[in-house]
Write a protein that holds these residues in place. Sequence first.
Motif, mmCIF file in Angstrom:
data_model
loop_
_atom_site.group_PDB
_atom_site.id
_atom_site.type_symbol
_atom_site.label_atom_id
_atom_site.label_comp_id
_atom_site.label_asym_id
_atom_site.label_seq_id
_atom_site.Cartn_x
_atom_site.Cartn_y
_atom_site.Cartn_z
ATOM 1 N N ARG A 243 -1.585 26.058 -7.277
ATOM 2 C CA ARG A 243 -3.024 26.294 -7.498
ATOM 3 C C ARG A 243 -3.578 25.429 -8.624
ATOM 4 N NH1 ARG A 243 -1.973 32.516 -6.661
ATOM 5 N NH2 ARG A 243 -2.530 32.704 -4.459
ATOM 6 N N SER A 244 -2.786 25.182 -9.639
ATOM 7 C CA SER A 244 -3.280 24.337 -10.734
ATOM 8 C C SER A 244 -3.173 22.848 -10.396
ATOM 9 C CB SER A 244 -2.549 24.655 -12.040
ATOM 10 O OG SER A 244 -1.193 24.290 -11.965
ATOM 11 N N ALA A 245 -2.207 22.473 -9.560
ATOM 12 C CA ALA A 245 -2.010 21.061 -9.213
ATOM 13 C C ALA A 245 -2.973 20.568 -8.140
ATOM 14 C CB ALA A 245 -0.570 20.831 -8.746
ATOM 15 N N ALA A 246 -3.379 21.456 -7.228
ATOM 16 C CA ALA A 246 -4.164 21.044 -6.063
ATOM 17 C C ALA A 246 -5.495 20.368 -6.407
ATOM 18 C CB ALA A 246 -4.390 22.230 -5.130
ATOM 19 N N PRO A 247 -6.295 20.870 -7.334
ATOM 20 C CA PRO A 247 -7.587 20.204 -7.599
ATOM 21 C C PRO A 247 -7.444 18.745 -8.051
ATOM 22 C CG PRO A 247 -7.613 22.416 -8.504
ATOM 23 C CD PRO A 247 -6.190 22.139 -8.074
ATOM 24 N N GLY A 248 -6.536 18.480 -8.960
ATOM 25 C CA GLY A 248 -6.325 17.102 -9.414
ATOM 26 C C GLY A 248 -5.764 16.218 -8.315
ATOM 27 N N VAL B 100 -6.597 11.939 -4.157
ATOM 28 C CA VAL B 100 -6.582 11.537 -2.743
ATOM 29 C C VAL B 100 -7.983 11.101 -2.316
ATOM 30 C CG1 VAL B 100 -6.293 12.375 -0.377
ATOM 31 C CG2 VAL B 100 -4.576 12.927 -2.119
ATOM 32 N N ARG B 101 -8.980 11.884 -2.646
ATOM 33 C CA ARG B 101 -10.351 11.548 -2.265
ATOM 34 C C ARG B 101 -10.770 10.203 -2.860
ATOM 35 N NH1 ARG B 101 -14.034 13.326 0.298
ATOM 36 N NH2 ARG B 101 -13.260 15.442 0.553
ATOM 37 N N GLU B 102 -10.537 10.021 -4.151
ATOM 38 C CA GLU B 102 -10.972 8.790 -4.822
ATOM 39 C C GLU B 102 -10.184 7.570 -4.346
ATOM 40 O OE1 GLU B 102 -10.638 9.796 -8.969
ATOM 41 O OE2 GLU B 102 -12.520 10.942 -8.945
ATOM 42 N N THR B 103 -8.911 7.759 -4.021
ATOM 43 C CA THR B 103 -8.051 6.641 -3.632
ATOM 44 C C THR B 103 -8.201 6.264 -2.166
ATOM 45 O OG1 THR B 103 -6.451 7.319 -5.306
ATOM 46 C CG2 THR B 103 -5.649 5.835 -3.598
ATOM 47 N N ILE B 104 -8.295 7.240 -1.293
ATOM 48 C CA ILE B 104 -8.267 6.988 0.150
ATOM 49 C C ILE B 104 -9.648 7.073 0.794
ATOM 50 C CG2 ILE B 104 -7.319 7.755 2.371
ATOM 51 C CD1 ILE B 104 -5.224 6.563 0.433
ATOM 52 N N ILE C 268 0.804 8.835 -6.287
ATOM 53 C CA ILE C 268 0.933 10.282 -6.083
ATOM 54 C C ILE C 268 1.917 10.866 -7.091
ATOM 55 C CG2 ILE C 268 1.839 12.041 -4.500
ATOM 56 C CD1 ILE C 268 0.665 10.273 -2.201
ATOM 57 N N ASP C 269 3.083 10.256 -7.220
ATOM 58 C CA ASP C 269 4.088 10.763 -8.164
ATOM 59 C C ASP C 269 3.572 10.753 -9.596
ATOM 60 O OD1 ASP C 269 6.081 11.496 -6.370
ATOM 61 O OD2 ASP C 269 7.091 9.555 -6.462
ATOM 62 N N ARG C 270 2.907 9.673 -9.984
ATOM 63 C CA ARG C 270 2.392 9.556 -11.360
ATOM 64 C C ARG C 270 1.339 10.635 -11.629
ATOM 65 N NH1 ARG C 270 1.716 4.378 -11.468
ATOM 66 N NH2 ARG C 270 -0.302 4.433 -10.459
ATOM 67 N N GLN C 271 0.390 10.814 -10.697
ATOM 68 C CA GLN C 271 -0.669 11.805 -10.883
ATOM 69 C C GLN C 271 -0.082 13.209 -10.981
ATOM 70 O OE1 GLN C 271 -2.027 14.036 -7.987
ATOM 71 N NE2 GLN C 271 -2.843 15.139 -9.742
ATOM 72 N N LEU C 272 0.824 13.548 -10.077
ATOM 73 C CA LEU C 272 1.399 14.898 -10.081
ATOM 74 C C LEU C 272 2.296 15.138 -11.292
ATOM 75 C CD1 LEU C 272 2.093 15.276 -6.276
ATOM 76 C CD2 LEU C 272 0.461 16.618 -7.637
ATOM 77 N N ALA C 273 3.043 14.132 -11.701
ATOM 78 C CA ALA C 273 3.886 14.286 -12.893
ATOM 79 C C ALA C 273 3.024 14.509 -14.129
ATOM 80 C CB ALA C 273 4.775 13.057 -13.077
ATOM 81 N N PHE D 16 0.837 -1.201 0.000
ATOM 82 C CA PHE D 16 0.000 0.000 0.000
ATOM 83 C C PHE D 16 0.871 1.249 0.000
ATOM 84 C CE2 PHE D 16 -1.905 3.476 2.367
ATOM 85 C CZ PHE D 16 -3.048 3.712 1.619
ATOM 86 N N SER D 17 1.846 1.290 0.893
ATOM 87 C CA SER D 17 2.725 2.449 1.010
ATOM 88 C C SER D 17 3.477 2.707 -0.295
ATOM 89 C CB SER D 17 3.706 2.224 2.155
ATOM 90 O OG SER D 17 4.606 3.288 2.250
ATOM 91 N N ASN D 18 4.053 1.666 -0.851
ATOM 92 C CA ASN D 18 4.780 1.811 -2.114
ATOM 93 C C ASN D 18 3.852 2.219 -3.249
ATOM 94 O OD1 ASN D 18 7.178 1.080 -0.876
ATOM 95 N ND2 ASN D 18 6.979 -1.072 -1.429
ATOM 96 N N GLY D 19 2.687 1.594 -3.318
ATOM 97 C CA GLY D 19 1.731 1.900 -4.385
ATOM 98 C C GLY D 19 1.187 3.313 -4.276
ATOM 99 N N LEU D 20 0.905 3.760 -3.063
ATOM 100 C CA LEU D 20 0.389 5.116 -2.879
ATOM 101 C C LEU D 20 1.435 6.139 -3.306
ATOM 102 C CD1 LEU D 20 -1.875 6.979 -1.943
ATOM 103 C CD2 LEU D 20 -0.922 6.823 0.368
#
Length: 165
Positions: free
Chosen positions: A122-127, A132-136, A39-44, A31-35
């Motif tokens: 500001r542009s990164a926060a909504p995504g 986070v909401r959908e995953t956790i 996170i890195d994939r989504q933000l990149a 879980f820790s590794n996957g999360l």
Amino acid sequence: MNNPETLAAGSAETRWLSAEEQQLWLELREFSNGLSRTIDRQLAQDACLSGVEYAVLAAVSEAPPEGVRSGDLAAILSWDRSRVSHLLRRMEAKDLIGRCAASSDGRAQEITLTDLGWETIRSAAPGHVTMVRETIFDPLTVAQQEQLLTAIRCIRLAATDRGLW
């Protein structure tokens, strides 16, 4: 981790994991590794940022207008000062943050967001919050969220008390 016969001698005092504990440990590790990867994939993909860069931008964005000292930032993020310093150099080169000597102490640095840094967070926060909401949060009931919070706090407190965190 639960089969002492396959491990080296001299560990007679080791409290081996039960099958259930090992299953939980492996699930937690994955879980820790996957999360972290998620996170890195989504933000990149959405913002050309790494998870650690986002963490810095988020922390600095919540600081007072004069900024946050680099040492305080390290404490906020629970990172080593050298890790923060290295990352701040890279982020300054990308024009995401600015560093200047603290007015009260010339040795300390105040970290602030540049205009590009503010635009980026500001542009990164909504995504990011959607991920986070959908995953956790969406897969869990409110009661499960409370149980998870309690369990995580217990683990962190025990690790902190032992000097591991």
